[in-house]
Design a protein around this motif. Structure first.
Motif, PDB file in Angstrom:
ATOM      1  N   ILE A   1      18.805 -24.768   2.538  1.00  0.00           N
ATOM      2  CA  ILE A   1      18.442 -25.894   1.875  1.00  0.00           C
ATOM      3  C   ILE A   1      16.927 -25.853   1.405  1.00  0.00           C
ATOM      4  N   TYR A   2      15.984 -25.492   2.308  1.00  0.00           N
ATOM      5  CA  TYR A   2      14.635 -25.719   1.818  1.00  0.00           C
ATOM      6  C   TYR A   2      14.362 -24.198   1.113  1.00  0.00           C
TER       7      TYR A   2
ATOM      8  N   LEU B   1      11.108 -10.684 -10.153  1.00  0.00           N
ATOM      9  CA  LEU B   1      11.113 -10.976  -8.660  1.00  0.00           C
ATOM     10  C   LEU B   1      11.766 -12.296  -8.564  1.00  0.00           C
ATOM     11  N   THR B   2      11.635 -13.169  -9.476  1.00  0.00           N
ATOM     12  CA  THR B   2      11.823 -14.479  -9.650  1.00  0.00           C
ATOM     13  C   THR B   2      13.668 -14.312  -9.188  1.00  0.00           C
ATOM     14  N   TYR B   3      14.408 -13.385  -9.972  1.00  0.00           N
ATOM     15  CA  TYR B   3      15.802 -13.147  -9.763  1.00  0.00           C
ATOM     16  C   TYR B   3      15.908 -12.564  -8.444  1.00  0.00           C
ATOM     17  N   PHE B   4      15.132 -11.802  -7.741  1.00  0.00           N
ATOM     18  CA  PHE B   4      15.507 -11.051  -6.745  1.00  0.00           C
ATOM     19  C   PHE B   4      15.150 -11.948  -5.443  1.00  0.00           C
ATOM     20  N   GLY B   5      14.280 -12.734  -5.531  1.00  0.00           N
ATOM     21  CA  GLY B   5      13.703 -13.844  -4.559  1.00  0.00           C
ATOM     22  C   GLY B   5      14.780 -14.688  -4.382  1.00  0.00           C
ATOM     23  N   ALA B   6      15.080 -15.061  -5.598  1.00  0.00           N
ATOM     24  CA  ALA B   6      16.473 -16.246  -5.355  1.00  0.00           C
ATOM     25  C   ALA B   6      17.607 -15.698  -5.016  1.00  0.00           C
ATOM     26  N   ALA B   7      17.962 -14.424  -5.386  1.00  0.00           N
ATOM     27  CA  ALA B   7      19.353 -13.918  -4.875  1.00  0.00           C
ATOM     28  C   ALA B   7      19.293 -13.772  -3.338  1.00  0.00           C
ATOM     29  N   ALA B   8      17.975 -13.032  -2.939  1.00  0.00           N
ATOM     30  CA  ALA B   8      17.894 -12.603  -1.403  1.00  0.00           C
ATOM     31  C   ALA B   8      17.954 -14.009  -0.358  1.00  0.00           C
ATOM     32  N   LYS B   9      17.413 -15.042  -1.025  1.00  0.00           N
ATOM     33  CA  LYS B   9      17.358 -16.247  -0.270  1.00  0.00           C
ATOM     34  C   LYS B   9      18.619 -16.806  -0.312  1.00  0.00           C
ATOM     35  N   CYS B  10      19.375 -16.789  -1.394  1.00  0.00           N
ATOM     36  CA  CYS B  10      20.704 -17.514  -1.343  1.00  0.00           C
ATOM     37  C   CYS B  10      21.634 -16.389  -0.576  1.00  0.00           C
ATOM     38  N   PHE B  11      21.725 -15.376  -0.851  1.00  0.00           N
ATOM     39  CA  PHE B  11      22.840 -14.520  -0.122  1.00  0.00           C
ATOM     40  C   PHE B  11      22.565 -14.404   1.306  1.00  0.00           C
ATOM     41  N   ALA B  12      21.136 -14.269   1.669  1.00  0.00           N
ATOM     42  CA  ALA B  12      21.025 -14.057   3.284  1.00  0.00           C
ATOM     43  C   ALA B  12      21.342 -15.337   3.847  1.00  0.00           C
ATOM     44  N   SER B  13      21.000 -16.369   3.134  1.00  0.00           N
ATOM     45  CA  SER B  13      21.205 -17.774   4.050  1.00  0.00           C
ATOM     46  C   SER B  13      22.692 -18.351   4.251  1.00  0.00           C
TER      47      SER B  13
ATOM     48  N   SER C   1      14.281 -31.109  -5.417  1.00  0.00           N
ATOM     49  CA  SER C   1      14.586 -30.127  -6.465  1.00  0.00           C
ATOM     50  C   SER C   1      13.980 -30.425  -7.653  1.00  0.00           C
ATOM     51  N   ASP C   2      13.715 -31.473  -8.144  1.00  0.00           N
ATOM     52  CA  ASP C   2      12.928 -31.913  -9.353  1.00  0.00           C
ATOM     53  C   ASP C   2      11.577 -32.112  -9.274  1.00  0.00           C
TER      54      ASP C   2
ATOM     55  N   GLN D   1      22.045 -24.098  -4.532  1.00  0.00           N
ATOM     56  CA  GLN D   1      22.560 -24.412  -5.849  1.00  0.00           C
ATOM     57  C   GLN D   1      21.475 -24.238  -6.881  1.00  0.00           C
ATOM     58  N   VAL D   2      20.120 -24.507  -6.209  1.00  0.00           N
ATOM     59  CA  VAL D   2      19.207 -24.372  -7.318  1.00  0.00           C
ATOM     60  C   VAL D   2      18.818 -22.819  -7.794  1.00  0.00           C
ATOM     61  N   GLN D   3      19.129 -21.940  -6.350  1.00  0.00           N
ATOM     62  CA  GLN D   3      18.870 -20.569  -6.531  1.00  0.00           C
ATOM     63  C   GLN D   3      19.795 -19.944  -7.638  1.00  0.00           C
ATOM     64  N   ARG D   4      21.195 -20.338  -7.396  1.00  0.00           N
ATOM     65  CA  ARG D   4      22.091 -19.936  -8.660  1.00  0.00           C
ATOM     66  C   ARG D   4      21.753 -20.171 -10.048  1.00  0.00           C
ATOM     67  N   VAL D   5      21.136 -21.324 -10.346  1.00  0.00           N
ATOM     68  CA  VAL D   5      20.815 -21.816 -11.465  1.00  0.00           C
ATOM     69  C   VAL D   5      19.422 -20.832 -11.858  1.00  0.00           C
ATOM     70  N   VAL D   6      18.619 -20.625 -10.942  1.00  0.00           N
ATOM     71  CA  VAL D   6      17.323 -19.489 -11.239  1.00  0.00           C
ATOM     72  C   VAL D   6      17.988 -18.357 -11.561  1.00  0.00           C
ATOM     73  N   MET D   7      18.767 -17.750 -10.967  1.00  0.00           N
ATOM     74  CA  MET D   7      19.598 -16.436 -10.989  1.00  0.00           C
ATOM     75  C   MET D   7      20.281 -16.358 -12.438  1.00  0.00           C
ATOM     76  N   ALA D   8      20.985 -17.507 -12.774  1.00  0.00           N
ATOM     77  CA  ALA D   8      21.598 -17.395 -14.100  1.00  0.00           C
ATOM     78  C   ALA D   8      20.637 -17.535 -15.295  1.00  0.00           C
ATOM     79  N   ARG D   9      19.626 -18.271 -15.245  1.00  0.00           N
ATOM     80  CA  ARG D   9      18.748 -18.373 -16.016  1.00  0.00           C
ATOM     81  C   ARG D   9      17.883 -16.990 -16.276  1.00  0.00           C
ATOM     82  N   GLN D  10      17.786 -16.357 -15.362  1.00  0.00           N
ATOM     83  CA  GLN D  10      16.949 -15.067 -15.418  1.00  0.00           C
ATOM     84  C   GLN D  10      17.963 -13.944 -16.127  1.00  0.00           C
ATOM     85  N   MET D  11      19.203 -14.117 -15.691  1.00  0.00           N
ATOM     86  CA  MET D  11      20.146 -13.119 -16.239  1.00  0.00           C
ATOM     87  C   MET D  11      20.405 -13.426 -17.580  1.00  0.00           C
ATOM     88  N   LEU D  12      20.456 -14.638 -18.033  1.00  0.00           N
ATOM     89  CA  LEU D  12      20.645 -14.814 -19.460  1.00  0.00           C
ATOM     90  C   LEU D  12      19.469 -14.843 -20.480  1.00  0.00           C
TER      91      LEU D  12
END
Length: 384
Positions: A365-366, A316-328, A135-136, A371-382
């Motif tokens: 995971i991949y 796109l950054t938000y929606f890509g993360a949201a789609a991947k996270c929710f769908a998986s 992740s890092d 967990q990283v997707q939720r960080v990405v989404m939150a940062r985009q929202m804020l």
């Protein structure tokens, strides 16, 4: 009046779905159990996808590809995953590996490397993660040092999908250690380059028909013209790539979940207990309703994200993360419920749902853990 056609797939996309499903039902699904059991790359499935132009549909027409848009590509991956998750990584990883070239590569690089992928002569993998840099990713230690007309690569990449099968690799390496993320550059490495080698295949829970290996670089000399984009832009290219390709993982998850739901529905309608079909019990119907609801929500979010990928929308950054996270997450729940609906039979390899449950797990995971997707989404929202 609003244009309600926007909520319906265009006819040509439905035609693509029907064509992919026909190929997969006939020539991909029959190989899925064997690929899982043997852990061997499903060559017959690759040949089927290649002969139908579904192995790398995203490649633009000017490089010999089908020129499928992001939504059509997602539908292809979804339908292949419905039949065989391992095989769906053929179009998915071809997109992942080539997207850096499409986004930032020179015209000569595109002509040289996209064309053989489009024709099916070669596959393309993506080398970002390392043993101590998952992740890092900024903490990667693979180095590229300038030596005259070459860059010399040394290091190791881990968790590389289709490693050893792919001919080409997008490799991210540190060219300026002091610059952190701005000191990372991207290169095209060929399997045949001297100094490139591969580790043993990983022994995995799922997607066993798609080899995952370490890739080693031992003084690999890369000509200057194989750098993707400018020096120091590799990390930005890697992150932009993932914005687009997380949509493909969402599509893969949707396809796996659809395959599991389809099989479970058929089973509960045929299986009889207490004198009637299992599907007639209200508790079972509630499970099916929840599975279908989550699946359709995941599909619609994935398609919205695909549209944003095609347009290059700012969110796109938000929606890509949201789609991947929710769908998986949905795929993991749906496949687990499918196993439950089959009872003891679902726990055996005689039926495909246990394989689908194991395959679904990796989608959480991949390309960035959920967990990283939720960080990405939150940062985009804020952001302001």
């Amino acid at each position: 009046m609003p244009d309600f056609d926007v909520y319906q797939l265009p006819e040509d996309h439905e035609t693509i779905r029907a064509a992919v499903r026909e190929v997969c039902d006939a020539r991909v699904a029959p190989n899925a159990a064997e690929a899982d059991e043997s852990g061997e790359f499903p060559k017959a499935s690759y040949d089927a996808l290649r002969s139908s132009d579904f192995h790398a549909p995203h490649i633009p027409v000017e490089y010999g590809g089908a020129g499928a848009d992001a939504l059509a590509t997602a539908i292809v991956i979804e339908e292949v995953a419905r039949a065989c998750a391992s095989s769906s990584l053929i179009p998915a990883v071809n997109k992942l590996g080539t997207m850096p070239l499409i986004l930032a590569g020179s015209e000569s690089l595109k002509q040289r490397y996209l064309t053989p992928v489009a024709s099916g002569e070669a596959m393309f993998s993506y080398c970002l993660s390392e043993p101590e840099a998952g992740s890092d990713a900024v903490s990667m230690t693979t180095r590229a040092v300038r030596d005259g007309d070459y860059w010399v690569l040394n290091g190791v990449k881990r968790w590389i999908t289709n490693a050893g099968v792919s001919e080409y690799y997008t490799v991210f390496a540190v060219t300026d250690p002091a610059a952190r993320s701005r000191g990372i550059s991207a290169f095209v490495v060929e399997k045949s380059d001297e100094g490139v080698s591969f580790g043993a295949p990983e022994k995995k829970l799922g997607i066993k028909g798609s080899p995952t290996r370490e890739v080693y670089f031992d003084n690999v000399r890369i000509p200057l013209d194989r750098m993707i984009g400018d020096e120091g832009t590799g990390f930005a290219t890697a992150m932009k790539t993932l914005d687009h390709t997380r949509v493909t993982i969402a599509a893969q998850a949707v396809g796996i979940a659809q395959g599991a739901l389809d099989f479970a529905k058929g089973y509960v309608k045929e299986r009889k207990q207490f004198g009637k079909a299992v599907a007639d019990f209200q508790g079972i119907q509630f499970m099916l309703a929840d599975m279908g609801m989550k699946l359709e929500a995941a599909r619609q979010l994935t398609y919205v994200a695909a549209g944003k990928s095609e347009r290059g929308d700012a969110d796109l950054t938000y929606f890509g993360a949201a789609a991947k996270c929710f769908a998986s997450d949905a795929a993991m729940e749906i496949t687990t419920d499918a196993v439950q609906l089959l009872g003891g039979y679902g726990y055996t390899r005689d039926y495909p749902v246990e394989r689908m449950m194991r395959d679904a797990k990796i989608t959480q995971i991949y390309e960035g853990t959920n967990q990283v997707q939720r960080v990405v989404m939150a940062r985009q929202m804020l952001k302001d």
